[in-house]
Design a protein around this motif. Structure first.
Motif, short mmCIF file in Angstrom:
data_model
loop_
_atom_site.label_atom_id
_atom_site.label_comp_id
_atom_site.label_asym_id
_atom_site.label_seq_id
_atom_site.Cartn_x
_atom_site.Cartn_y
_atom_site.Cartn_z
N ASP A 346 0.85 -1.19 0.00
CA ASP A 346 0.00 0.00 0.00
C ASP A 346 0.89 1.24 0.00
O ASP A 346 1.65 1.47 0.94
CB ASP A 346 -0.90 0.00 1.24
N PRO A 347 0.84 2.07 -1.05
CA PRO A 347 1.71 3.26 -1.11
C PRO A 347 1.57 4.17 0.10
O PRO A 347 2.54 4.84 0.49
CB PRO A 347 1.26 3.96 -2.39
N ALA A 348 0.39 4.19 0.72
CA ALA A 348 0.19 5.04 1.90
C ALA A 348 0.95 4.54 3.11
O ALA A 348 1.23 5.30 4.04
CB ALA A 348 -1.30 5.14 2.22
N LEU A 349 1.28 3.24 3.11
CA LEU A 349 1.93 2.63 4.27
C LEU A 349 3.42 2.37 4.07
O LEU A 349 4.15 2.21 5.06
CB LEU A 349 1.24 1.30 4.61
N VAL A 350 3.88 2.33 2.84
CA VAL A 350 5.28 2.00 2.58
C VAL A 350 6.25 2.88 3.38
O VAL A 350 7.19 2.37 4.00
CB VAL A 350 5.59 2.09 1.06
N PRO A 351 6.05 4.21 3.45
CA PRO A 351 7.00 5.03 4.21
C PRO A 351 6.96 4.77 5.72
O PRO A 351 7.86 5.21 6.44
CB PRO A 351 6.54 6.47 3.91
N LEU A 352 5.93 4.08 6.20
CA LEU A 352 5.76 3.85 7.64
C LEU A 352 6.21 2.46 8.06
O LEU A 352 6.06 2.08 9.22
CB LEU A 352 4.28 4.04 8.02
N ARG A 353 6.77 1.71 7.13
CA ARG A 353 7.10 0.31 7.41
C ARG A 353 8.08 0.17 8.57
O ARG A 353 7.88 -0.65 9.47
CB ARG A 353 7.69 -0.33 6.15
N GLY A 354 9.15 0.96 8.58
CA GLY A 354 10.14 0.85 9.64
C GLY A 354 9.55 1.14 11.00
O GLY A 354 9.81 0.41 11.98
N ALA A 355 8.74 2.20 11.11
CA ALA A 355 8.12 2.54 12.39
C ALA A 355 7.17 1.45 12.84
O ALA A 355 7.12 1.10 14.02
CB ALA A 355 7.39 3.87 12.27
N ALA A 356 6.41 0.89 11.89
CA ALA A 356 5.46 -0.17 12.24
C ALA A 356 6.18 -1.40 12.77
O ALA A 356 5.73 -2.05 13.72
CB ALA A 356 4.61 -0.53 11.03
N GLU A 357 7.30 -1.75 12.15
CA GLU A 357 8.09 -2.91 12.60
C GLU A 357 8.58 -2.70 14.02
O GLU A 357 8.50 -3.60 14.87
CB GLU A 357 9.27 -3.14 11.66
N LEU A 358 9.08 -1.52 14.31
CA LEU A 358 9.60 -1.24 15.65
C LEU A 358 8.48 -1.21 16.68
O LEU A 358 8.66 -1.68 17.82
CB LEU A 358 10.35 0.09 15.64
N LEU A 359 7.33 -0.66 16.31
CA LEU A 359 6.22 -0.62 17.25
C LEU A 359 5.72 -2.03 17.56
O LEU A 359 5.40 -2.35 18.71
CB LEU A 359 5.08 0.22 16.66
N ALA A 360 5.69 -2.90 16.54
CA ALA A 360 5.25 -4.28 16.75
C ALA A 360 6.22 -5.06 17.64
O ALA A 360 5.84 -6.06 18.26
CB ALA A 360 5.10 -4.99 15.42
N ALA A 361 7.47 -4.59 17.71
CA ALA A 361 8.49 -5.28 18.51
C ALA A 361 8.64 -4.71 19.92
O ALA A 361 9.38 -5.27 20.73
CB ALA A 361 9.84 -5.19 17.79
N ARG A 362 7.93 -3.64 20.24
CA ARG A 362 8.09 -3.03 21.56
C ARG A 362 7.53 -3.90 22.66
O ARG A 362 6.37 -4.34 22.61
CB ARG A 362 7.42 -1.65 21.61
N GLU A 363 8.34 -4.15 23.66
CA GLU A 363 7.95 -5.00 24.79
C GLU A 363 7.34 -4.19 25.94
O GLU A 363 6.70 -4.76 26.82
CB GLU A 363 9.18 -5.75 25.33
N ASP A 364 7.56 -2.88 25.93
CA ASP A 364 7.28 -2.08 27.13
C ASP A 364 6.11 -1.13 26.99
O ASP A 364 5.98 -0.19 27.80
CB ASP A 364 8.53 -1.29 27.50
N LEU A 365 5.23 -1.33 26.01
CA LEU A 365 4.04 -0.49 25.97
C LEU A 365 3.20 -0.76 27.22
O LEU A 365 2.91 -1.90 27.54
CB LEU A 365 3.22 -0.78 24.70
N PRO A 366 2.82 0.27 27.94
CA PRO A 366 2.18 0.06 29.25
C PRO A 366 0.76 -0.47 29.13
O PRO A 366 0.07 -0.28 28.12
CB PRO A 366 2.18 1.45 29.88
N ALA A 367 0.30 -1.12 30.19
CA ALA A 367 -1.08 -1.57 30.26
C ALA A 367 -2.01 -0.36 30.27
O ALA A 367 -1.69 0.68 30.85
CB ALA A 367 -1.29 -2.42 31.50
N LEU A 368 -3.14 -0.50 29.62
CA LEU A 368 -4.10 0.59 29.48
C LEU A 368 -5.26 0.50 30.48
O LEU A 368 -5.95 1.49 30.72
CB LEU A 368 -4.66 0.62 28.06
N TYR A 369 -5.48 -0.69 31.03
CA TYR A 369 -6.64 -0.92 31.90
C TYR A 369 -6.16 -1.38 33.26
O TYR A 369 -5.16 -2.11 33.38
CB TYR A 369 -7.57 -1.96 31.29
N ASP A 370 -6.87 -0.99 34.30
CA ASP A 370 -6.51 -1.35 35.67
C ASP A 370 -7.66 -2.15 36.29
O ASP A 370 -8.67 -1.57 36.72
CB ASP A 370 -6.24 -0.08 36.49
N PRO A 371 -7.56 -3.47 36.33
CA PRO A 371 -8.66 -4.29 36.87
C PRO A 371 -9.05 -3.92 38.29
O PRO A 371 -10.23 -4.01 38.65
CB PRO A 371 -8.10 -5.72 36.77
#
Length: 437
Positions: A346-371
């Motif tokens: 998708d031409p709209a996504l090609v320039p964002l490929r590197g950022a998307a790869e790094l975001l998919a690999a992030r281990e430390d995105l915080p939890a959004l919900y507090d049970p």
């Protein structure tokens, strides 16, 4: 970080309503680790003679979609305006709230800088923006919220992180699993998508052969979308997002009803088919959806950390969705599933490929919900939960409703994911009655 600039508002009149367009500048990162600021935009509708009513803020589905731009005041909005001032919030990165796309992200820096930047555009950032807007508009007085789909995810985050800002919360098709991993979500959505495929092809038996023929044709013949790129058979299969909508069966059937023509003795896809496919498949209008989609399920180490292209990996567990299926195998469309190869095609996504790869690999995105906070909830909550929802699995929504103290639910199989769009007045009536009992 410095003082936050004052709220800027411009107003006009539309069909018996005062419309106020609010702009507020807020920090990109409220911890101060990442510099910069973003603008938050919201359009507020106030029915004549009802300026004293409480505010209700609408959180749009997505992620990555702006608030509605209604050309007429109808449906749920018309019902809400009977007793609320309604604020249509452009969630950060969308609409007029410092929109993010390949062009604007290119100004941020390299792929690593873009990925760090994008991490501030999840539900926790949206909630903090809403709180800043609430204080700018009405001080410490709490307000009502209504969320559809991902908007309900944002409201669940709001109930976890800033419940003091809420007078009441209404959710349609949007109660997320509190500690479900991305893999668990996609296992559930592949199963429900397979069911909807079977129902679709049972209604339109000819369409499975047509879809299979189109896919086979795309594997052997170059066909270009209006945006210039070659349409692949795997990308063609992502048209199944329509299966999650009440009216989606007919829309998909009409798209498949006559796809082929003959040009100088050669079988080709019709231009109108390619135009319609391109309209449905391109992320040009909402690239943030593709980039952020899996990150909305990242809940920290408790759910496995990085999503690692979960939809792509989990697909292998469902042979009927195989791209290598033989002539006698079932044909299956996919739905709300984002794949790494879309960032190549998708031409709209090609320039964002590197950022998307790094975001998919992030281990430390915080939890959004507090049970724990949700278990002690005191905010009135009502939610419409759809048993046959393809995108937000019923079992997870049911469990979350039970985990939020005092939450009331309207559980039904009358609607698919788009119930609010199709029958918003009735749904709002039901939810307001539930929450006020």
């Amino acid at each position: 970080m410095g003082a936050t600039p004052a709220l800027v508002t411009a107003s006009h009149r539309v069909d018996g309503h005062d419309v106020h367009e609010h702009v507020l500048t807020v920090p990109l990162d409220r911890t101060g680790a990442e510099p910069g600021a973003v603008e938050v935009f919201a359009r507020e509708y106030v029915r004549t003679g009802r300026a004293d009513r409480p505010r209700l803020v609408f959180f749009q589905g997505g992620p990555g979609n702006p608030a509605p731009r209604p050309d007429v005041v109808g449906g749920w909005l018309d019902r809400a305006l009977e007793e609320f001032r309604v604020v249509l919030l452009d969630q950060r990165g969308t609409g007029r709230s410092t929109p993010l796309d390949a062009q604007s992200l290119g100004e941020v820096g390299d792929a690593a800088a873009q990925a760090r930047h994008l991490a501030h555009f999840r539900a926790d950032g949206i909630v903090a923006d809403a709180e800043a807007l609430r204080r700018a508009l009405q001080g410490e007085e709490p307000w009502w919220v209504l969320g559809q789909s991902y908007g309900g995810f944002a409201i669940t985050c709001y109930l976890s992180q800033a419940p003091h800002g809420l007078a009441g919360a209404l959710v349609t098709a949007g109660l997320p699993g509190l500690r479900t991993s991305a893999d668990e979500v996609y296992r559930a959505t592949y199963a429900s998508t397979a069911r909807r495929n079977r129902e679709f092809f049972a209604r339109y038996p000819r369409d499975e052969a047509v879809a299979r023929a189109v896919a086979a044709h795309l594997d052997g013949q170059e066909e270009l979308l209006p945006t210039g790129e070659r349409l692949s058979s795997r990308r063609f299969r992502t048209l199944g997002t329509a299966l999650g909508q009440t009216s989606g069966f007919d829309a998909l059937h009409f798209a498949l009803e006559d796809p082929f023509t003959t040009v100088r003795g050669e079988r080709r896809l019709r231009r109108r088919f390619l135009t319609e496919a391109g309209r449905r498949l391109s992320f040009e209008a909402h690239p943030l959806y593709a980039v952020l989609h899996e990150s909305i399920y990242a809940q920290g180490p408790a759910t496995g950390g990085a999503t690692r292209w979960s939809a792509h990996r989990v697909r292998a567990e469902f042979p009927e969705f195989s791209l290598d299926a033989g002539p006698g195998a079932p044909f299956r469309f996919t739905a709300e599933h984002v794949y790494p190869w879309q960032f190549e095609e998708d031409p709209a996504l090609v320039p964002l490929r590197g950022a998307a790869e790094l975001l998919a690999a992030r281990e430390d995105l915080p939890a959004l919900y507090d049970p724990e906070v949700l278990a002690a909830n005191t905010v009135p909550v009502a939610a419409a939960v759809y048993v046959e929802d393809v995108f937000v699995p019923y079992a997870f929504s049911r469990d979350t409703a039970r985990a939020v103290r005092g939450a009331r639910t309207f559980v039904t199989n009358e609607y698919h994911h788009d119930g609010l769009r199709l029958d918003g007045r009735r749904l709002l009536d039901v939810l307001l009655e539930l929450v006020r009992r």
